[in-house]
Design a protein around this motif. Sequence first.
Motif, PDB file in Angstrom:
ATOM      1  N   SER A  29       0.834  -1.210   0.000  1.00 31.32           N
ATOM      2  CA  SER A  29       0.000   0.000   0.000  1.00 31.32           C
ATOM      3  C   SER A  29       0.862   1.249   0.000  1.00 31.32           C
ATOM      4  O   SER A  29       2.077   1.195   0.209  1.00 31.32           O
ATOM      5  N   ARG A  30       0.166   2.362  -0.243  1.00 35.37           N
ATOM      6  CA  ARG A  30       0.778   3.683  -0.080  1.00 35.37           C
ATOM      7  C   ARG A  30      -0.092   4.511   0.846  1.00 35.37           C
ATOM      8  O   ARG A  30      -1.314   4.465   0.768  1.00 35.37           O
ATOM      9  N   TRP A  31       0.542   5.242   1.730  1.00 37.67           N
ATOM     10  CA  TRP A  31      -0.132   6.180   2.618  1.00 37.67           C
ATOM     11  C   TRP A  31       0.433   7.559   2.357  1.00 37.67           C
ATOM     12  O   TRP A  31       1.607   7.702   1.991  1.00 37.67           O
ATOM     13  N   ILE A  32      -0.385   8.585   2.562  1.00 36.56           N
ATOM     14  CA  ILE A  32       0.122   9.951   2.448  1.00 36.56           C
ATOM     15  C   ILE A  32      -0.365  10.734   3.655  1.00 36.56           C
ATOM     16  O   ILE A  32      -1.512  10.562   4.099  1.00 36.56           O
TER      17      ILE A  32
ATOM     18  N   GLU B 280      -7.810   6.721  13.867  1.00 38.40           N
ATOM     19  CA  GLU B 280      -7.242   6.291  12.593  1.00 38.40           C
ATOM     20  C   GLU B 280      -8.031   6.930  11.455  1.00 38.40           C
ATOM     21  O   GLU B 280      -9.234   6.737  11.347  1.00 38.40           O
ATOM     22  N   GLN B 281      -7.359   7.714  10.613  1.00 39.26           N
ATOM     23  CA  GLN B 281      -8.008   8.359   9.477  1.00 39.26           C
ATOM     24  C   GLN B 281      -7.044   8.364   8.290  1.00 39.26           C
ATOM     25  O   GLN B 281      -6.371   9.342   8.013  1.00 39.26           O
ATOM     26  N   PRO B 282      -6.977   7.256   7.574  1.00 41.95           N
ATOM     27  CA  PRO B 282      -5.962   7.148   6.528  1.00 41.95           C
ATOM     28  C   PRO B 282      -6.367   7.749   5.196  1.00 41.95           C
ATOM     29  O   PRO B 282      -7.541   7.902   4.891  1.00 41.95           O
ATOM     30  N   VAL B 283      -5.368   8.151   4.411  1.00 38.88           N
ATOM     31  CA  VAL B 283      -5.487   8.230   2.963  1.00 38.88           C
ATOM     32  C   VAL B 283      -4.570   7.127   2.463  1.00 38.88           C
ATOM     33  O   VAL B 283      -3.354   7.272   2.435  1.00 38.88           O
TER      34      VAL B 283
ATOM     35  N   LEU C 198      -7.699  11.579  -3.598  1.00 41.45           N
ATOM     36  CA  LEU C 198      -7.226  12.353  -2.453  1.00 41.45           C
ATOM     37  C   LEU C 198      -5.706  12.283  -2.334  1.00 41.45           C
ATOM     38  O   LEU C 198      -5.047  13.272  -2.000  1.00 41.45           O
ATOM     39  N   TYR C 199      -5.145  11.114  -2.603  1.00 45.02           N
ATOM     40  CA  TYR C 199      -3.685  10.935  -2.565  1.00 45.02           C
ATOM     41  C   TYR C 199      -3.034  11.912  -3.545  1.00 45.02           C
ATOM     42  O   TYR C 199      -2.101  12.641  -3.202  1.00 45.02           O
ATOM     43  N   HIS C 200      -3.522  11.928  -4.780  1.00 46.78           N
ATOM     44  CA  HIS C 200      -2.949  12.828  -5.783  1.00 46.78           C
ATOM     45  C   HIS C 200      -3.236  14.286  -5.440  1.00 46.78           C
ATOM     46  O   HIS C 200      -2.392  15.161  -5.685  1.00 46.78           O
ATOM     47  N   ALA C 201      -4.411  14.555  -4.867  1.00 41.98           N
ATOM     48  CA  ALA C 201      -4.741  15.932  -4.508  1.00 41.98           C
ATOM     49  C   ALA C 201      -3.772  16.481  -3.470  1.00 41.98           C
ATOM     50  O   ALA C 201      -3.310  17.625  -3.577  1.00 41.98           O
TER      51      ALA C 201
END
Length: 243
Positions: free
Chosen positions: A48-51, A134-137, A199-202
Amino acid sequence: MSNSRHQPTAPTAIRELAAAAGVTAHWHDEHQIVYASRGVVAVHTETSRWIAPAHRALWIPAGTVHAHRAYGVTRLHFLGLTQNPLKLHEPTALTVSPLLRELLIAYTSLNDRETPAGKRMRSVLLDQLTTASEQPVRVPAASDPRLAAVCALLETDPSDSRGLEALGREAGASGRTLTRLFREDLGMSFPQWRTQLRLYHALRLLAEGRPVTTVAQQCGFATASAFIDVFRRSLGHTPGSYL
């Protein structure tokens, strides 16, 4: 990430990263919190990727192979932990309250953390971490080749608004099959995954100083107001707070 480095100790330190700079894949025998008080940091694992912007910190369990990438000029705060006070065994994004933010900045800035004052600060810091929600992107990576092909199309162009039937024609899979694969392989629905991707790209684009209206368009939101609404509901803040 087969060429990852082993760094036994997870450091407690501050590190400055230039825009687009990174830290190559590595893993620790200890747990770690990663927080960006300036800029935006993305953490990539094998699955995965997280930001994480300034209102999020990332929990990285011991043994997790991970790499960092900065978007915008970024100031990273690392907190190494030998114990697991959060009882979390997967990488997780945590909400950072104003108090937790100041504690992370102050504690990682200390020259001597073994003083009575340093130990008291650490105790309060750990208390704050254990109550952080916990509030991930998070953008999980697909293992099925058909699903991976669809994800790659949307990675290339997050504004692509086609549905699964249309996307599936390019990947050689039906919309029904892809719907099932999103649930089974990624643990979320297609709309949920696409929202996380956008959202990740934003967040990346906002860290580079792009205007909100431009980010909304490039990430596939119908209007700037729709983007602001999704952003606020997902992250608790407006996009403008990240500029």
